[in-house]
Design a protein around this motif. Structure first.
Motif, mmCIF file in Angstrom:
data_model
loop_
_atom_site.group_PDB
_atom_site.id
_atom_site.type_symbol
_atom_site.label_atom_id
_atom_site.label_comp_id
_atom_site.label_asym_id
_atom_site.label_seq_id
_atom_site.Cartn_x
_atom_site.Cartn_y
_atom_site.Cartn_z
ATOM 1 N N TYR A 1 67.046 24.100 67.462
ATOM 2 C CA TYR A 1 68.047 23.139 67.955
ATOM 3 C C TYR A 1 67.802 22.754 69.407
ATOM 4 O O TYR A 1 67.891 21.603 69.792
ATOM 5 C CB TYR A 1 69.478 23.710 67.832
ATOM 6 C CG TYR A 1 70.043 23.689 66.437
ATOM 7 C CD1 TYR A 1 69.500 22.868 65.441
ATOM 8 C CD2 TYR A 1 71.136 24.485 66.097
ATOM 9 C CE1 TYR A 1 70.015 22.860 64.150
ATOM 10 C CE2 TYR A 1 71.665 24.477 64.817
ATOM 11 C CZ TYR A 1 71.098 23.673 63.843
ATOM 12 O OH TYR A 1 71.609 23.673 62.585
ATOM 13 N N ARG B 1 63.767 19.098 52.407
ATOM 14 C CA ARG B 1 63.558 17.832 53.134
ATOM 15 C C ARG B 1 64.888 17.278 53.633
ATOM 16 O O ARG B 1 65.002 16.798 54.758
ATOM 17 C CB ARG B 1 62.902 16.791 52.212
ATOM 18 C CG ARG B 1 61.397 16.896 52.165
ATOM 19 C CD ARG B 1 60.822 15.691 51.420
ATOM 20 N NE ARG B 1 59.401 15.837 51.204
ATOM 21 C CZ ARG B 1 58.475 15.555 52.125
ATOM 22 N NH1 ARG B 1 58.835 15.093 53.310
ATOM 23 N NH2 ARG B 1 57.204 15.725 51.855
ATOM 24 N N GLU B 2 65.896 17.386 52.760
ATOM 25 C CA GLU B 2 67.242 16.905 53.116
ATOM 26 C C GLU B 2 67.777 17.678 54.331
ATOM 27 O O GLU B 2 68.341 17.116 55.259
ATOM 28 C CB GLU B 2 68.160 17.091 51.894
ATOM 29 C CG GLU B 2 69.561 16.541 52.034
ATOM 30 C CD GLU B 2 69.588 15.023 52.275
ATOM 31 O OE1 GLU B 2 70.513 14.584 52.957
ATOM 32 O OE2 GLU B 2 68.663 14.310 51.793
ATOM 33 N N ARG C 1 66.065 19.044 56.674
ATOM 34 C CA ARG C 1 65.314 18.767 57.908
ATOM 35 C C ARG C 1 65.482 17.337 58.408
ATOM 36 O O ARG C 1 65.037 16.993 59.488
ATOM 37 C CB ARG C 1 63.817 19.021 57.686
ATOM 38 C CG ARG C 1 63.450 20.457 57.492
ATOM 39 C CD ARG C 1 61.950 20.640 57.592
ATOM 40 N NE ARG C 1 61.207 19.752 56.698
ATOM 41 C CZ ARG C 1 60.957 20.046 55.429
ATOM 42 N NH1 ARG C 1 61.355 21.161 54.904
ATOM 43 N NH2 ARG C 1 60.281 19.189 54.684
ATOM 44 N N ARG C 2 66.111 16.506 57.552
ATOM 45 C CA ARG C 2 66.289 15.091 57.901
ATOM 46 C C ARG C 2 67.059 14.998 59.217
ATOM 47 O O ARG C 2 68.017 15.743 59.456
ATOM 48 C CB ARG C 2 67.075 14.390 56.785
ATOM 49 C CG ARG C 2 66.696 12.951 56.562
ATOM 50 C CD ARG C 2 67.129 12.549 55.159
ATOM 51 N NE ARG C 2 68.526 12.857 54.936
ATOM 52 C CZ ARG C 2 69.506 11.961 54.946
ATOM 53 N NH1 ARG C 2 69.235 10.707 55.175
ATOM 54 N NH2 ARG C 2 70.740 12.326 54.692
ATOM 55 N N ASN C 3 66.625 14.140 60.090
ATOM 56 C CA ASN C 3 67.297 13.922 61.381
ATOM 57 C C ASN C 3 67.240 15.130 62.315
ATOM 58 O O ASN C 3 67.935 15.158 63.319
ATOM 59 C CB ASN C 3 68.764 13.526 61.189
ATOM 60 C CG ASN C 3 68.896 12.283 60.341
ATOM 61 O OD1 ASN C 3 68.066 11.379 60.452
ATOM 62 N ND2 ASN C 3 69.891 12.247 59.488
ATOM 63 N N LYS C 4 66.459 16.132 61.970
ATOM 64 C CA LYS C 4 66.318 17.245 62.908
ATOM 65 C C LYS C 4 65.024 17.120 63.706
ATOM 66 O O LYS C 4 64.669 18.022 64.461
ATOM 67 C CB LYS C 4 66.354 18.583 62.166
ATOM 68 C CG LYS C 4 67.759 18.920 61.649
ATOM 69 C CD LYS C 4 67.778 20.243 60.948
ATOM 70 C CE LYS C 4 69.148 20.481 60.322
ATOM 71 N NZ LYS C 4 69.079 21.538 59.305
ATOM 72 N N GLY C 5 64.325 16.015 63.482
ATOM 73 C CA GLY C 5 63.157 15.714 64.309
ATOM 74 C C GLY C 5 61.886 16.443 63.938
ATOM 75 O O GLY C 5 60.954 16.506 64.731
ATOM 76 N N GLU D 1 58.369 16.728 62.023
ATOM 77 C CA GLU D 1 57.346 15.998 61.295
ATOM 78 C C GLU D 1 56.788 16.954 60.239
ATOM 79 O O GLU D 1 56.332 18.045 60.589
ATOM 80 C CB GLU D 1 56.246 15.577 62.267
ATOM 81 C CG GLU D 1 55.264 14.605 61.687
ATOM 82 C CD GLU D 1 54.242 14.169 62.732
ATOM 83 O OE1 GLU D 1 53.057 14.143 62.404
ATOM 84 O OE2 GLU D 1 54.667 13.908 63.896
ATOM 85 N N GLU E 1 65.450 26.902 61.026
ATOM 86 C CA GLU E 1 65.615 25.565 61.610
ATOM 87 C C GLU E 1 66.595 25.593 62.781
ATOM 88 O O GLU E 1 66.402 24.885 63.771
ATOM 89 C CB GLU E 1 66.098 24.587 60.538
ATOM 90 C CG GLU E 1 64.967 24.203 59.618
ATOM 91 C CD GLU E 1 65.442 23.442 58.404
ATOM 92 O OE1 GLU E 1 66.524 22.830 58.464
ATOM 93 O OE2 GLU E 1 64.728 23.463 57.393
#
Lengths: 130, 172
Positions: B22, B49-50, B52-56, B58, B18
């Motif tokens: 950035y 999921r947590e 990836r939250r707010n990392k844009g 889908e 992930e």
């Protein structure tokens, strides 16, 4: 001597054939080859399984490996890394792992070059190729 | 660009994968291949999921047939993980098949679409255990797939407790 190691199915045999130029027919399989043939072979694969067979035949695999280093010092040995799991419950499995680890150290100590392969990618972890 | 990330269980592969997105400006898709069977899978999915939250990203849940995915050109794709995708394809019916070619054609398809394709796989072949035939076939096929993806990839990283070690290319 060259040791090629790494996990199972990472491309060690393919590497011996294509990068070290060992003809396919000159690669002995430690799963089923005769013990004597190992001492003169150009290349032995699945050496970790040979160790299991030596143990069950009552041959000391470390003596055997030391003799290999003396009698067949140009051999290419292919051997899986097998020591990364949980210590096995069964005694024979524990003895096998221990012997394989120690034999690997003997071969690596003797080898000019040690290559570790992951995902088909060789990383030279000892020495270099001339 | 295509990157393969391997390593043992819980070695920080996902987090590292992930982090490579950035600075990626385009649309980002996360292809989740793990089927939510049981408490442990559900907990792992919640944890990812947590992260990836707010990392844009889908999230697209796709357990098999990645060759059918329709995604916009130039996007970023993070596929996680090959170990699950391989098992899902291999054991999807009562007859065990070798899904290597099918999976590789899916990966090639994603590689053509994506500006950045990152595939997370799993190191499962270093414990020296002789498993029964289904499991040993799985280990063999997964590693065959890993070797072939590594060949296609620009960079191959092995994660060791969160530290990336370059097997091919450079550390990014």
């Amino acid at each position: 001597m060259i040791l090629v190691t790494g996990g199972a199915f990472q491309g060690k045999t393919e590497y011996a054939r294509t990068q070290l130029g060992v003809p396919h027919e000159n690669i002995l399989d430690g799963e089923d080859c005769s013990f004597d043939a190992v001492q003169t072979a150009e290349c032995v694969k699945t050496y970790h399984q040979l160790i299991k067979r030596l143990l069950s035949s009552g041959v000391d695999p470390l003596d055997f490996t030391r003799r290999l280093c003396i009698e067949n010092p140009d051999a290419v040995i292919l051997m899986d890394e097998i020591g990364c799991g949980i210590i096995p419950l069964e005694k024979a499995e524990r003895l096998w792992r221990e012997a394989a680890g120690r034999a690997g150290c003997i071969i690596a100590g003797q080898a000019e070059t040690v290559v570790r392969i992951s995902c088909g990618i060789p990383v030279i972890i000892k020495g270099a190729f001339a | 660009m295509m990157i393969l990330i391997t390593g043992g269980s819980k070695c920080g592969k996902s987090h590292y994968a992930e982090s490579l997105f950035y600075n990626f400006d385009g649309q980002k898709f996360y292809i989740a291949t793990m089927q939510p069977f049981g408490d442990e899978a559900q907990a792992a999915i919640r944890r990812h999921r947590e992260m990836r939250r707010n990392k844009g990203f889908e999230t697209i849940e796709k357990y098999t047939d990645t060759e059918d995915l329709q995604l916009p050109g130039g996007c970023g794709i993070l596929l996680e993980c090959m170990g699950n995708l391989c098992a899902n394809e291999m054991f999807r019916s009562s007859v065990v098949c070798n899904p290597a070619e099918k999976i590789l054609s899916g990966i090639l398809h994603l590689k053509k679409i994506a500006a950045l394709l990152i595939i997370v796989t799993n190191e499962v072949a270093c414990d020296g255990i002789s498993y029964e035939c289904g499991t040993s076939a799985y280990i063999r096929v997964l590693n065959e797939i890993n070797c072939r993806i590594a060949e296609m990839a620009d960079h191959v990283m092995e994660c060791v407790y969160g530290i990336p070690v370059a097997l091919k290319g450079t550390i990014l």
